[in-house]
Scaffold this motif. Structure first.
Motif, PDB file in Angstrom:
ATOM      1  N   GLY A 162     -38.776  26.613 -40.709  1.00 19.60           N
ATOM      2  CA  GLY A 162     -38.383  25.675 -39.665  1.00 19.60           C
ATOM      3  C   GLY A 162     -37.900  26.419 -38.446  1.00 19.60           C
ATOM      4  N   ALA A 163     -37.978  25.785 -37.291  1.00 22.18           N
ATOM      5  CA  ALA A 163     -37.659  26.463 -36.045  1.00 22.18           C
ATOM      6  C   ALA A 163     -36.589  25.716 -35.283  1.00 22.18           C
ATOM      7  N   GLY A 164     -35.854  26.468 -34.468  1.00 26.40           N
ATOM      8  CA  GLY A 164     -34.907  25.857 -33.569  1.00 26.40           C
ATOM      9  C   GLY A 164     -33.610  25.418 -34.219  1.00 26.40           C
ATOM     10  N   ARG A 165     -33.310  25.883 -35.441  1.00 27.12           N
ATOM     11  CA  ARG A 165     -32.076  25.475 -36.102  1.00 27.12           C
ATOM     12  C   ARG A 165     -30.883  26.154 -35.445  1.00 27.12           C
ATOM     13  N   ALA A 166     -29.764  25.463 -35.426  1.00 25.40           N
ATOM     14  CA  ALA A 166     -28.559  26.004 -34.815  1.00 25.40           C
ATOM     15  C   ALA A 166     -28.017  27.195 -35.586  1.00 25.40           C
ATOM     16  N   ASP A 167     -28.387  27.334 -36.876  1.00 25.00           N
ATOM     17  CA  ASP A 167     -27.872  28.439 -37.678  1.00 25.00           C
ATOM     18  C   ASP A 167     -28.877  29.582 -37.818  1.00 25.00           C
ATOM     19  N   ALA A 168     -29.959  29.558 -37.043  1.00 26.62           N
ATOM     20  CA  ALA A 168     -30.999  30.583 -37.167  1.00 26.62           C
ATOM     21  C   ALA A 168     -30.462  31.948 -36.736  1.00 26.62           C
ATOM     22  N   LEU A 169     -30.837  32.971 -37.480  1.00 25.53           N
ATOM     23  CA  LEU A 169     -30.474  34.337 -37.116  1.00 25.53           C
ATOM     24  C   LEU A 169     -31.488  34.874 -36.108  1.00 25.53           C
ATOM     25  N   VAL A 170     -30.988  35.396 -34.997  1.00 26.11           N
ATOM     26  CA  VAL A 170     -31.827  35.963 -33.942  1.00 26.11           C
ATOM     27  C   VAL A 170     -31.580  37.467 -33.871  1.00 26.11           C
ATOM     28  N   THR A 171     -32.649  38.228 -33.889  1.00 23.50           N
ATOM     29  CA  THR A 171     -32.555  39.670 -33.671  1.00 23.50           C
ATOM     30  C   THR A 171     -32.779  39.951 -32.193  1.00 23.50           C
ATOM     31  N   VAL A 172     -31.805  40.560 -31.552  1.00 28.81           N
ATOM     32  CA  VAL A 172     -31.905  40.919 -30.142  1.00 28.81           C
ATOM     33  C   VAL A 172     -32.220  42.407 -30.051  1.00 28.81           C
ATOM     34  N   VAL A 173     -33.392  42.725 -29.533  1.00 26.35           N
ATOM     35  CA  VAL A 173     -33.849  44.109 -29.440  1.00 26.35           C
ATOM     36  C   VAL A 173     -33.580  44.630 -28.029  1.00 26.35           C
TER      37      VAL A 173
ATOM     38  N   GLN B 169     -32.604  28.268 -25.601  1.00 28.56           N
ATOM     39  CA  GLN B 169     -33.976  28.488 -26.058  1.00 28.56           C
ATOM     40  C   GLN B 169     -34.178  28.006 -27.486  1.00 28.56           C
ATOM     41  N   LEU B 170     -33.185  28.144 -28.334  1.00 31.84           N
ATOM     42  CA  LEU B 170     -33.297  27.655 -29.705  1.00 31.84           C
ATOM     43  C   LEU B 170     -33.406  26.129 -29.747  1.00 31.84           C
ATOM     44  N   GLN B 171     -32.880  25.473 -28.741  1.00 33.43           N
ATOM     45  CA  GLN B 171     -32.949  24.005 -28.703  1.00 33.43           C
ATOM     46  C   GLN B 171     -34.362  23.503 -28.437  1.00 33.43           C
ATOM     47  N   VAL B 172     -35.234  24.351 -27.881  1.00 32.41           N
ATOM     48  CA  VAL B 172     -36.583  23.889 -27.544  1.00 32.41           C
ATOM     49  C   VAL B 172     -37.691  24.621 -28.303  1.00 32.41           C
ATOM     50  N   ILE B 173     -37.388  25.727 -28.956  1.00 35.03           N
ATOM     51  CA  ILE B 173     -38.453  26.526 -29.551  1.00 35.03           C
ATOM     52  C   ILE B 173     -39.089  25.843 -30.760  1.00 35.03           C
ATOM     53  N   GLY B 174     -38.461  24.793 -31.268  1.00 38.17           N
ATOM     54  CA  GLY B 174     -39.055  24.072 -32.384  1.00 38.17           C
ATOM     55  C   GLY B 174     -40.437  23.518 -32.081  1.00 38.17           C
ATOM     56  N   ARG B 175     -40.742  23.325 -30.809  1.00 39.35           N
ATOM     57  CA  ARG B 175     -42.055  22.790 -30.406  1.00 39.35           C
ATOM     58  C   ARG B 175     -43.053  23.901 -30.087  1.00 39.35           C
ATOM     59  N   TYR B 176     -42.601  25.156 -30.104  1.00 39.82           N
ATOM     60  CA  TYR B 176     -43.460  26.265 -29.683  1.00 39.82           C
ATOM     61  C   TYR B 176     -43.300  27.450 -30.638  1.00 39.82           C
ATOM     62  N   ASP B 177     -44.107  28.480 -30.376  1.00 39.94           N
ATOM     63  CA  ASP B 177     -43.988  29.733 -31.116  1.00 39.94           C
ATOM     64  C   ASP B 177     -43.187  30.773 -30.350  1.00 39.94           C
TER      65      ASP B 177
ATOM     66  N   ARG C 186     -44.066  23.473 -15.218  1.00 41.09           N
ATOM     67  CA  ARG C 186     -44.512  22.766 -16.417  1.00 41.09           C
ATOM     68  C   ARG C 186     -43.763  23.266 -17.646  1.00 41.09           C
ATOM     69  N   PRO C 187     -43.678  22.466 -18.715  1.00 46.81           N
ATOM     70  CA  PRO C 187     -42.911  22.876 -19.901  1.00 46.81           C
ATOM     71  C   PRO C 187     -43.619  23.892 -20.785  1.00 46.81           C
ATOM     72  N   GLU C 188     -44.873  24.215 -20.483  1.00 47.10           N
ATOM     73  CA  GLU C 188     -45.607  25.206 -21.262  1.00 47.10           C
ATOM     74  C   GLU C 188     -46.169  26.288 -20.340  1.00 47.10           C
ATOM     75  N   ILE C 189     -46.459  27.444 -20.939  1.00 49.70           N
ATOM     76  CA  ILE C 189     -47.153  28.530 -20.246  1.00 49.70           C
ATOM     77  C   ILE C 189     -48.596  28.522 -20.745  1.00 49.70           C
ATOM     78  N   SER C 190     -49.538  28.310 -19.834  1.00 46.37           N
ATOM     79  CA  SER C 190     -50.947  28.247 -20.202  1.00 46.37           C
ATOM     80  C   SER C 190     -51.618  29.595 -19.961  1.00 46.37           C
ATOM     81  N   LEU C 191     -52.851  29.727 -20.436  1.00 45.01           N
ATOM     82  CA  LEU C 191     -53.609  30.945 -20.172  1.00 45.01           C
ATOM     83  C   LEU C 191     -53.880  31.106 -18.682  1.00 45.01           C
TER      84      LEU C 191
END
Length: 330
Positions: free
Chosen positions: A29-40, A134-142, A160-165
């Protein structure tokens, strides 16, 4: 205490398109408030700048993150600076020799334990709610990108809400604004053969296979200082050397099409044209290389951006628009 280790370089690491095995913590699942994020945070000889970038991550309102500092063979006090922070969320990974920014980012991807990966360059900063938003919206994207600002001015405007080719044909986005699923980045990886534009290359390959969202919020504060970096070096680099750095354009020439390919070649050849002592020879070289129309279009666009930015600064000075965004204040 920070975790420290040295990254070996067998075969110089994973290359683009190679999926890397390894578990990613967290549930599906994506966009959860408890998701662990690795910051590189890739870094090279920027011990004086690195603490501000790290501090902007440590201030994040999203609490579940780890920081992987990838030291790409620094010869300054980078290791001492990182170890002095004494924070268990920080891991330090060192390359025995300088292998370049794409390799450093790939090392961070391989080391990631989080469900998502975000990048921040060692001379940039984040607004304190960057990961949360970003976690609040990434559930709809990769993957999700966001607006970056320099002195309060947006680096790229996208509505626009998406980045196209098609958007990626027109230009790249700042990698310090990226949040992506770890599985996506492990599938794509950065091309370690590219000296410049490896982020653009990765975004194109992500866009061809996955979805990319956009947040029109100033979540990234870009540092335009005079310190050594590739964009500043372009002010004095010869046009022939600039041409050699355009491997990403040649790699994706078919994707760009001739119109955008010639435009981007001209744009690169005319980097910082207003401040170059050899500007006339640069223009002549660009015309011979790309033709009159791409060069004229690039010069017109550069002039327009210059005028708009100066007008923006005037409005800030007059108090008509908000001033620069602070990393620790939304």
């Amino acid at each position: 205490m920070t975790d420290s280790r040295t990254e070996p370089a067998p075969g110089e690491g994973t290359q683009p398109g190679d999926a890397t095995a390894g578990g990613v913590s967290g549930h599906a699942g994506a966009g959860r408030a408890d998701a662990l994020v690795t910051v590189v945070i890739p870094t090279y000889n920027r011990a004086a700048l690195l603490p501000k970038a790290i501090a902007s991550v440590l201030r994040q309102t999203h609490a579940r993150f780890e920081i992987v500092v990838v030291d790409d063979g620094s010869t300054d006090a980078t290791a001492t600076v990182v170890s002095s922070l004494q924070d268990p969320r920080i891991r330090y990974v060192r390359h025995e020799r300088n292998r370049g920014l794409p390799a450093a980012r790939n090392t961070g991807i391989r080391a990631a334990r989080g469900e998502y990966v975000a990048f921040i360059d060692d001379d940039d900063e984040w607004r304190e709610d960057k990961l949360e938003r970003q976690l609040q919206v990434i559930g709809r994207y990769d993957a999700v990108l966001a607006t970056g600002v320099a002195d309060g001015y947006p680096l790229r405007i996208h509505r626009r809400p998406e980045i196209s080719l098609d958007d990626l044909r027109k230009g790249s986005f700042n990698p310090s604004s990226l949040l992506a699923k770890t599985s996506v980045l492990r599938d794509v990886m950065f091309d370690e053969s590219l000296r410049q534009g490896e982020d653009w290359d990765a975004f194109i390959r992500i866009g061809k296979r996955y979805s990319i969202g956009w947040l029109p919020e100033p979540l990234l504060i870009y540092n335009e200082g005079s310190h050594v970096r590739m964009t500043n070096e372009a002010k004095t680099t010869s046009v022939t050397e600039l041409e050699r750095r355009m491997a990403v354009l040649r790699k994706h020439r078919e994707f760009f099409g001739e119109r955008w390919y010639e435009y981007h070649v001209a744009d690169n050849l005319l980097s910082y044209i207003a401040t170059r002592a050899d500007r006339l020879s640069c223009v002549r070289y660009a015309i011979r290389r790309c033709g009159v129309l791409p060069v004229a279009t690039v010069l017109a666009d550069k002039t327009r951006r210059f005028v708009v930015r100066r007008f923006w600064k005037y409005l800030v000075w007059r108090g008509r628009v908000p001033g620069p965004v602070n990393a620790d204040k939304a």
